[in-house]
Design an enzyme around this catalytic site. Structure first.
Site, mmCIF file in Angstrom:
data_model
loop_
_atom_site.group_PDB
_atom_site.id
_atom_site.type_symbol
_atom_site.label_atom_id
_atom_site.label_comp_id
_atom_site.label_asym_id
_atom_site.label_seq_id
_atom_site.Cartn_x
_atom_site.Cartn_y
_atom_site.Cartn_z
ATOM 1 N N THR A 82 32.073 36.501 45.393
ATOM 2 C CA THR A 82 32.504 35.647 46.499
ATOM 3 C C THR A 82 31.837 34.270 46.469
ATOM 4 O O THR A 82 30.645 34.152 46.173
ATOM 5 C CB THR A 82 32.204 36.332 47.842
ATOM 6 O OG1 THR A 82 32.827 37.621 47.859
ATOM 7 C CG2 THR A 82 32.733 35.518 49.006
ATOM 8 N N PRO A 115 31.945 30.113 48.578
ATOM 9 C CA PRO A 115 32.297 29.501 49.865
ATOM 10 C C PRO A 115 33.797 29.270 50.040
ATOM 11 O O PRO A 115 34.332 29.407 51.136
ATOM 12 C CB PRO A 115 31.528 28.171 49.839
ATOM 13 C CG PRO A 115 30.359 28.431 48.954
ATOM 14 C CD PRO A 115 30.859 29.386 47.904
ATOM 15 N N GLN A 160 39.090 64.067 82.518
ATOM 16 C CA GLN A 160 40.184 63.823 81.577
ATOM 17 C C GLN A 160 40.049 62.475 80.876
ATOM 18 O O GLN A 160 40.321 62.364 79.660
ATOM 19 C CB GLN A 160 41.533 63.895 82.287
ATOM 20 C CG GLN A 160 42.710 63.827 81.321
ATOM 21 C CD GLN A 160 44.044 63.878 82.038
ATOM 22 O OE1 GLN A 160 44.496 62.861 82.571
ATOM 23 N NE2 GLN A 160 44.676 65.037 82.062
ATOM 24 N N GLU A 179 35.005 43.850 51.094
ATOM 25 C CA GLU A 179 35.848 44.596 50.149
ATOM 26 C C GLU A 179 37.334 44.424 50.488
ATOM 27 O O GLU A 179 38.146 45.333 50.303
ATOM 28 C CB GLU A 179 35.481 46.087 50.146
ATOM 29 C CG GLU A 179 34.127 46.386 49.531
ATOM 30 C CD GLU A 179 34.110 46.153 48.031
ATOM 31 O OE1 GLU A 179 35.082 46.527 47.353
ATOM 32 O OE2 GLU A 179 33.121 45.600 47.532
ATOM 33 N N SER A 182 41.009 43.347 56.654
ATOM 34 C CA SER A 182 42.151 44.164 57.093
ATOM 35 C C SER A 182 43.466 43.451 56.810
ATOM 36 O O SER A 182 44.475 44.090 56.478
ATOM 37 C CB SER A 182 42.036 44.469 58.592
ATOM 38 O OG SER A 182 40.972 45.377 58.835
#
Length: 407
Positions: free
Chosen positions: A128, A130, A304, A389, A392
């Site tokens: 990785t 910048p 509940q 990694e 999403s």
């Protein structure tokens, strides 16, 4: 025949790792979260008992089902995600060496990544930058061949074990005009001049894991530190320069990106297993708290509103684990991730970890928000699993393209 029953060996390893996490990791997790120091004593203990080293790596990855590494990752992260990453972070450069290196390079550098039980070592995988996170084609770190050596210059960021590792595997552009196909990986041996640690990051979570910049300034490495060797690199570059490859690249940049993303697919189930470990830790704590905490004359677990939260948490954790196990089995047995099953497992597990730890805080109420209880730490730790990694969003991109979307 499909079976979800673990073998005796798998159960034995799982229980052994769980015991280590319970006795050695959990008692000091808060301490290292507060101090943000690297947990060398725990890594050394892991090496001494055989949990950190080449022998254990071979044993776990030799499991024909592929599930053993996921079991280990879940149990370690159940103890503490930051300390688990301190122990398992060396797996990233090891994976790069195994997948790209020659037999001699594998035999030389994998043991060097782990060191010995008396003097454990670390590895780091530096990709990785910048301006090159998910878009690895924008990489600016450059490697140039000079006088029989490779000279590397560039800046890497967010590197696990960066600067404190004994062995760094650095990805650099050899021919930048070729994008990802003009990149290569290099082993930077211990003590190499020109490589130094930059800023150490102060993180929201996983604080026991060391994350820092790696700066490379005229860093010279021998020619035999090019993973895979020069013949393989030259063949790869020649193929990328061919008119057919150039035409395809100019016609359809999407395919080039897709190919680059697929190279990160294989380890994603292990990252998913780590996320499952955090979610499970938070669920178990919230469940036990709800059984003991009484309000309006009865345990809140019988209310509940709380009972349904716990039911959803348990269901989501099991669903995530099953996706991780499926992808782990596929990776081990050479079954292609035709539908991006690796990304599915990482996406689901990472987002489950965030949701479950958030719900655990809700179950504890005000107590969940204070640092005397571990659920707020687990929530901070969980967020990274929707980011590193592959975010999403990147996972959804991979999954959508694998399933016929985003043409």
């Amino acid at each position: 025949m499909i079976s979800f029953e673990l073998s005796d060996e798998q159960k034995e390893i799982r229980d052994w790792v769980h015991s280590f996490a319970e006795k050695e990791i959990r008692p000091v997790a808060h301490q290292y979260d507060e101090s943000e120091e690297f947990p060398w004593p725990i890594v050394k203990k892991a090496a001494e008992v055989g949990l950190y080293g080449t022998d254990f790596l071979q044993q776990t990855y030799g499991d024909g089902t592929g599930i053993m590494p996921a079991l280990v990752a879940e149990e370690l992260t159940w103890g503490c995600a930051g300390i688990a990453l301190a122990i398992q972070g060396t797996g990233l450069p090891v994976a790069a060496i195994v997948s790209q290196g020659t037999p001699d390079q594998i035999a030389t550098w994998i043991p060097a990544c782990f060191g010995t039980p008396d003097k454990p070592a670390l590895g780091a995988f530096a990709v990785t930058e910048p301006d090159a996170g998910s878009d690895v084609s924008s990489m600016k770190t450059r490697a140039v061949r000079k006088n029989g050596e490779w000279v590397i210059n560039g800046q890497k960021v967010f590197i696990t074990n960066g600067g404190i590792a004994d062995v760094h595997v650095v990805v650099a552009a050899v021919e930048p005009d070729l994008g990802t196909r003009g990149q290569a990986s290099f082993v930077v041996p211990p003590g190499t001049k020109g490589l130094r640690m930059g800023k150490k990051e102060k993180k929201m979570g996983i604080r026991a894991s060391h994350t820092a910049e790696v700066l490379l300034e005229d860093c010279r490495v021998p020619a035999d530190c090019l993973l895979g060797g020069e013949d393989r690199l030259n063949a790869k570059l020649a193929a990328a320069r061919s008119p057919e490859a150039g035409g395809a690249r100019n016609k359809d940049q999407r395919r080039t990106l897709s190919g680059a993303l697929k190279t990160f697919e294989a380890p994603r189930p292990i990252v998913g297993a780590q996320a499952v470990g955090i979610a499970r830790a938070a669920f178990e704590f919230a469940r036990d708290y709800a059984r003991e905490r009484a309000q309006f004359g009865k345990p809140i677990a019988s209310q509940q509103a709380i009972a349904f939260k716990l039911a959803d948490m348990a269901t989501e954790i099991d669903a995530a684990r099953l996706l991780v196990w499926r992808a782990s089995w596929m990776a081990r047995n050479g079954v292609p991730f035709t539908h991006a099953e690796g990304s599915m497992s990482k996406l689901k597990a990472g987002e489950v970890a965030v949701r479950v730890t958030d719900e655990a805080i809700q179950v504890l109420g005000g107590y969940g928000y204070i640092r005397d209880f571990p659920v707020e730490k687990w929530h901070r730790d969980s967020k990274i699993y929707s980011l590193f990694e592959g975010t999403s969003e990147i996972q959804r991109l991979v999954i959508s393209r694998a399933n016929g979307g985003m043409a």
